[in-house]
Motif scaffolding. Structure first.
Motif, short mmCIF file in Angstrom:
data_model
loop_
_atom_site.label_atom_id
_atom_site.label_comp_id
_atom_site.label_asym_id
_atom_site.label_seq_id
_atom_site.Cartn_x
_atom_site.Cartn_y
_atom_site.Cartn_z
N GLU A 1 0.78 -1.23 0.00
CA GLU A 1 0.00 0.00 0.00
C GLU A 1 0.82 1.29 0.00
OE1 GLU A 1 -2.89 -0.10 3.13
OE2 GLU A 1 -3.52 -2.15 2.69
N MET A 2 2.08 1.27 0.40
CA MET A 2 2.81 2.52 0.59
C MET A 2 3.02 3.30 -0.71
SD MET A 2 6.46 3.26 2.49
CE MET A 2 7.52 2.49 1.26
N LYS A 3 3.29 2.61 -1.80
CA LYS A 3 3.62 3.28 -3.07
C LYS A 3 2.55 4.26 -3.50
CE LYS A 3 6.08 3.53 -6.99
NZ LYS A 3 7.49 3.98 -7.04
N ASP A 4 1.28 3.89 -3.34
CA ASP A 4 0.18 4.71 -3.83
C ASP A 4 -0.56 5.45 -2.72
OD1 ASP A 4 0.58 3.90 -6.54
OD2 ASP A 4 -0.42 2.00 -6.07
N LEU B 1 10.21 -0.06 -4.09
CA LEU B 1 9.14 0.94 -4.17
C LEU B 1 9.67 2.33 -4.50
CD1 LEU B 1 6.78 -0.09 -1.23
CD2 LEU B 1 6.74 -0.83 -3.61
N GLN B 2 10.93 2.62 -4.13
CA GLN B 2 11.57 3.90 -4.46
C GLN B 2 10.85 5.11 -3.85
OE1 GLN B 2 14.57 4.23 -7.02
NE2 GLN B 2 14.64 2.42 -5.72
N VAL B 3 10.10 4.92 -2.78
CA VAL B 3 9.37 6.01 -2.15
C VAL B 3 10.34 6.97 -1.47
CG1 VAL B 3 7.77 6.56 -0.25
CG2 VAL B 3 7.23 4.73 -1.86
N LEU B 4 10.21 8.26 -1.79
CA LEU B 4 11.02 9.35 -1.21
C LEU B 4 12.49 9.27 -1.59
CD1 LEU B 4 9.43 9.62 2.37
CD2 LEU B 4 8.96 11.04 0.38
N LYS B 5 12.82 8.54 -2.64
CA LYS B 5 14.23 8.41 -3.01
C LYS B 5 14.84 9.76 -3.39
CE LYS B 5 17.64 5.92 -5.69
NZ LYS B 5 17.92 4.83 -6.66
#
Length: 217
Positions: free
Chosen positions: A146-149, A183-187
């Motif tokens: 769920e974090m990606k979206d 996921l690359q979140v906040l990269k």
């Protein structure tokens, strides 16, 4: 309220509004006022009932956290739509009261992403300080799915939880880093010099390195 109005500074308001906070009171001055007032639960409730963000922040500094009921706190969170009020309510009041675990479970499953982010903030506290009974693998499953979206505030809280699991629980570290990498979140999040990136793999690796350096392991 008159004293808070006197503390209003246009430059401070301009900075705060960039972060979604609609007040212009320097927080150091606000804390000094709270220190002078000391704990006053009745006044805190009156301040909270205003539409003024600085007044709500002051209320959270002078209240008695354990004096609030579970439903009262739930209602307060749903009224706390600015980031600073939301964060202080969770950190300074809910975490210190007897309803933290019940609200953590309820809020985490709430369809409102801002409310859900408060549940995740309480989960971060459990991961770091009292992980007994938590399903850490299950939390990673949810984050992975769920974090990606997720909307911004909820995504930020999930990412923080991902990093905390990787930092504090070595048996899940490889998986936490792998989830972050995929996921690359906040990269690409801009990070000031000397600060740690919120990108989970970088965050986990850096904090673990510092811990090892400190202990000599």
């Amino acid at each position: 309220m008159a004293e808070l109005a006197d503390l209003e500074d246009p430059k401070t308001r301009a900075v705060n509004e960039k972060h979604g906070d609609d007040h212009g009171v320097n927080l150091t001055e606000l804390r000094a006022l709270a220190k002078r007032l000391k704990t006053q639960q009745d006044l805190a409730r009156e301040l909270w009932e205003t539409d003024d963000t600085a007044a709500k922040l002051l209320a959270l500094l002078i209240c008695r956290p354990k004096a609030f009921g579970r439903d009262e706190l739930d209602g307060m969170l749903r009224q706390a739509r600015t980031p600073k009020v939301h964060d202080w309510l969770v950190s300074y009041v809910v975490k210190k009261g007897p309803h933290a675990e019940e609200l953590r479970l309820a809020w985490s499953a709430d369809p409102d992403p801002v409310v859900a982010s408060a549940g995740w903030a309480l989960t971060i506290e459990r991961v770091a300080r009292k992980p007994e009974g938590l399903d850490l693998a299950g939390l990673l499953d949810v984050i992975e799915a769920e974090m990606k979206d997720a909307p911004d505030r909820l995504q930020w809280a999930m990412n923080h939880c991902l990093a905390r699991i990787g930092i504090d629980h070595a048996e899940f570290r490889t998986r936490a880093i792998d989830i972050g990498e995929r996921l690359q979140v906040l990269k690409g999040y801009p990070t000031s010099p000397g600060c740690t990136s919120p990108f989970a793999p970088t965050w986990i690796t850096e904090i673990v390195r510092r811990q090892h350096d400190k202990t000599g392991d």
